[in-house]
Design a protein around this motif. Sequence first.
Motif, PDB file in Angstrom:
ATOM      1  N   ARG A 146     -37.740  49.187 -50.172  1.00 31.53           N
ATOM      2  CA  ARG A 146     -38.487  48.209 -51.011  1.00 31.53           C
ATOM      3  C   ARG A 146     -39.882  48.461 -50.912  1.00 31.53           C
ATOM      4  NH1 ARG A 146     -35.967  43.685 -47.698  1.00 31.53           N
ATOM      5  NH2 ARG A 146     -33.557  44.314 -47.632  1.00 31.53           N
ATOM      6  N   GLU A 147     -40.301  48.549 -52.326  1.00 31.89           N
ATOM      7  CA  GLU A 147     -41.922  48.477 -52.368  1.00 31.89           C
ATOM      8  C   GLU A 147     -42.470  49.881 -51.862  1.00 31.89           C
ATOM      9  OE1 GLU A 147     -44.558  45.011 -51.835  1.00 31.89           O
ATOM     10  OE2 GLU A 147     -42.751  43.915 -51.880  1.00 31.89           O
ATOM     11  N   GLY A 148     -41.587  51.031 -51.645  1.00 33.76           N
ATOM     12  CA  GLY A 148     -41.903  52.163 -51.354  1.00 33.76           C
ATOM     13  C   GLY A 148     -41.766  52.504 -49.944  1.00 33.76           C
ATOM     14  N   PHE A 149     -41.370  51.200 -49.118  1.00 37.89           N
ATOM     15  CA  PHE A 149     -41.239  51.365 -47.741  1.00 37.89           C
ATOM     16  C   PHE A 149     -39.690  51.277 -47.267  1.00 37.89           C
ATOM     17  CE2 PHE A 149     -45.467  50.174 -48.317  1.00 37.89           C
ATOM     18  CZ  PHE A 149     -46.244  50.885 -47.560  1.00 37.89           C
ATOM     19  N   ARG A 150     -39.478  51.814 -46.184  1.00 37.44           N
ATOM     20  CA  ARG A 150     -38.105  51.904 -45.693  1.00 37.44           C
ATOM     21  C   ARG A 150     -38.023  50.453 -44.919  1.00 37.44           C
ATOM     22  NH1 ARG A 150     -36.654  52.935 -40.661  1.00 37.44           N
ATOM     23  NH2 ARG A 150     -38.659  54.473 -40.215  1.00 37.44           N
ATOM     24  N   VAL A 151     -36.949  49.680 -45.202  1.00 33.76           N
ATOM     25  CA  VAL A 151     -36.835  48.342 -44.601  1.00 33.76           C
ATOM     26  C   VAL A 151     -35.496  48.475 -43.935  1.00 33.76           C
ATOM     27  CG1 VAL A 151     -36.272  45.788 -45.275  1.00 33.76           C
ATOM     28  CG2 VAL A 151     -38.118  47.286 -46.527  1.00 33.76           C
ATOM     29  N   GLU A 152     -35.282  47.908 -42.561  1.00 35.94           N
ATOM     30  CA  GLU A 152     -34.166  47.718 -42.095  1.00 35.94           C
ATOM     31  C   GLU A 152     -33.566  46.254 -41.831  1.00 35.94           C
ATOM     32  OE1 GLU A 152     -34.028  49.976 -38.437  1.00 35.94           O
ATOM     33  OE2 GLU A 152     -35.099  51.664 -39.336  1.00 35.94           O
ATOM     34  N   ASP A 153     -32.453  45.976 -42.552  1.00 34.19           N
ATOM     35  CA  ASP A 153     -31.868  44.752 -42.227  1.00 34.19           C
ATOM     36  C   ASP A 153     -30.873  44.615 -41.110  1.00 34.19           C
ATOM     37  OD1 ASP A 153     -33.201  43.364 -44.457  1.00 34.19           O
ATOM     38  OD2 ASP A 153     -32.089  44.663 -45.742  1.00 34.19           O
ATOM     39  N   GLU A 154     -31.043  43.713 -40.186  1.00 34.86           N
ATOM     40  CA  GLU A 154     -30.124  43.685 -38.972  1.00 34.86           C
ATOM     41  C   GLU A 154     -28.669  42.968 -39.606  1.00 34.86           C
ATOM     42  OE1 GLU A 154     -30.487  40.675 -35.719  1.00 34.86           O
ATOM     43  OE2 GLU A 154     -31.235  42.451 -35.012  1.00 34.86           O
ATOM     44  N   LEU A 155     -27.586  43.593 -39.463  1.00 32.79           N
ATOM     45  CA  LEU A 155     -26.252  43.259 -39.724  1.00 32.79           C
ATOM     46  C   LEU A 155     -25.493  42.731 -38.724  1.00 32.79           C
ATOM     47  CD1 LEU A 155     -25.116  46.107 -41.990  1.00 32.79           C
ATOM     48  CD2 LEU A 155     -26.059  43.964 -42.652  1.00 32.79           C
ATOM     49  N   ILE A 156     -25.726  43.201 -37.621  1.00 31.12           N
ATOM     50  CA  ILE A 156     -24.964  42.911 -36.130  1.00 31.12           C
ATOM     51  C   ILE A 156     -25.802  42.928 -35.160  1.00 31.12           C
ATOM     52  CG2 ILE A 156     -23.110  43.330 -34.684  1.00 31.12           C
ATOM     53  CD1 ILE A 156     -21.500  44.584 -36.969  1.00 31.12           C
ATOM     54  N   ASN A 157     -25.929  41.862 -34.125  1.00 34.09           N
ATOM     55  CA  ASN A 157     -26.733  41.902 -33.137  1.00 34.09           C
ATOM     56  C   ASN A 157     -26.196  41.066 -32.096  1.00 34.09           C
ATOM     57  OD1 ASN A 157     -28.501  41.638 -30.871  1.00 34.09           O
ATOM     58  ND2 ASN A 157     -30.419  41.599 -32.343  1.00 34.09           N
ATOM     59  N   SER A 158     -25.347  41.611 -31.248  1.00 38.70           N
ATOM     60  CA  SER A 158     -24.122  40.840 -30.243  1.00 38.70           C
ATOM     61  C   SER A 158     -23.989  41.597 -29.092  1.00 38.70           C
ATOM     62  CB  SER A 158     -22.875  40.662 -31.189  1.00 38.70           C
ATOM     63  OG  SER A 158     -22.040  39.999 -30.359  1.00 38.70           O
ATOM     64  N   THR A 159     -23.831  40.725 -27.919  1.00 39.19           N
ATOM     65  CA  THR A 159     -23.190  41.331 -26.604  1.00 39.19           C
ATOM     66  C   THR A 159     -22.091  41.422 -26.584  1.00 39.19           C
ATOM     67  OG1 THR A 159     -23.539  38.993 -25.735  1.00 39.19           O
ATOM     68  CG2 THR A 159     -25.530  40.175 -25.562  1.00 39.19           C
ATOM     69  N   PHE A 160     -21.617  42.148 -25.431  1.00 41.21           N
ATOM     70  CA  PHE A 160     -20.074  42.415 -25.536  1.00 41.21           C
ATOM     71  C   PHE A 160     -19.442  41.241 -24.465  1.00 41.21           C
ATOM     72  CE2 PHE A 160     -21.543  46.501 -26.731  1.00 41.21           C
ATOM     73  CZ  PHE A 160     -20.314  47.023 -27.634  1.00 41.21           C
ATOM     74  N   PRO A 161     -18.311  40.882 -24.516  1.00 41.47           N
ATOM     75  CA  PRO A 161     -17.317  41.158 -25.569  1.00 41.47           C
ATOM     76  C   PRO A 161     -17.602  40.888 -26.879  1.00 41.47           C
ATOM     77  CG  PRO A 161     -16.544  39.641 -24.141  1.00 41.47           C
ATOM     78  CD  PRO A 161     -17.942  39.727 -23.796  1.00 41.47           C
ATOM     79  N   LEU A 162     -17.256  41.486 -27.957  1.00 42.07           N
ATOM     80  CA  LEU A 162     -17.794  41.164 -29.422  1.00 42.07           C
ATOM     81  C   LEU A 162     -16.172  40.285 -29.882  1.00 42.07           C
ATOM     82  CD1 LEU A 162     -18.262  44.700 -30.816  1.00 42.07           C
ATOM     83  CD2 LEU A 162     -19.757  43.012 -29.792  1.00 42.07           C
ATOM     84  N   ASP A 163     -16.771  39.226 -30.602  1.00 38.51           N
ATOM     85  CA  ASP A 163     -15.966  38.124 -31.194  1.00 38.51           C
ATOM     86  C   ASP A 163     -15.205  38.949 -32.283  1.00 38.51           C
ATOM     87  OD1 ASP A 163     -17.558  37.817 -33.567  1.00 38.51           O
ATOM     88  OD2 ASP A 163     -18.434  35.957 -32.788  1.00 38.51           O
ATOM     89  N   TRP A 164     -14.260  38.283 -33.077  1.00 39.83           N
ATOM     90  CA  TRP A 164     -13.497  39.000 -34.192  1.00 39.83           C
ATOM     91  C   TRP A 164     -14.451  39.075 -35.479  1.00 39.83           C
ATOM     92  CZ3 TRP A 164     -12.596  36.435 -38.593  1.00 39.83           C
ATOM     93  CH2 TRP A 164     -12.871  34.991 -38.663  1.00 39.83           C
ATOM     94  N   MET A 165     -15.277  37.959 -35.435  1.00 40.98           N
ATOM     95  CA  MET A 165     -16.142  38.336 -36.892  1.00 40.98           C
ATOM     96  C   MET A 165     -17.023  39.592 -36.615  1.00 40.98           C
ATOM     97  SD  MET A 165     -17.197  34.207 -37.855  1.00 40.98           S
ATOM     98  CE  MET A 165     -18.040  34.064 -36.265  1.00 40.98           C
TER      99      MET A 165
END
Length: 175
Positions: free
Chosen positions: A36-55
Amino acid sequence: MTAEASVWDRHYIVGEGYSLKICRGIRLEVSRRSTREGFRVEDELINSTFPLDWMVSMALRRVLPKPIRAASLDARGSAQALVNAMDVDWLPQASVHKYCRTFEKGPMSATVTHLNVPDWAASGILVNLRAREARLLPPLLAEYRLRQDEDLCLDDWLATVWRQATLGTPSARAA
């Protein structure tokens, strides 16, 4: 300097534009890269501790290569179970030691990370700049003689180093 840390993370090269890592053996993080606007942008999709839930497991399934999706769904109980499910020769993966220092300057921050990948005899330095607004970054880049067209994300560097390691060529040294 506002923070300092030394950590081991497990990185997986799962596909173009995605980053998947297991942080400190307790947390799963998945992000999507775009420009975006010439810069790399990182969007967080998952940030979860184990155990992982079904979602979280269903979201992870969309990111992983098809041959290991079912195994990863069954391995959501612990970080080690997920590592075991994704232990296939064709999936680039690495344990990466990171020594990180974070600095702040006004509304911006910079994290300087010294990287070490012992399995591939590779090391490098990653400089990650953050700003609330993209317009703040060009003056900072100019001040430190950096260029946004020289941007190389950690996963792209790891993929390059992995190719060199599997082909038996000399290791990549980044500075």
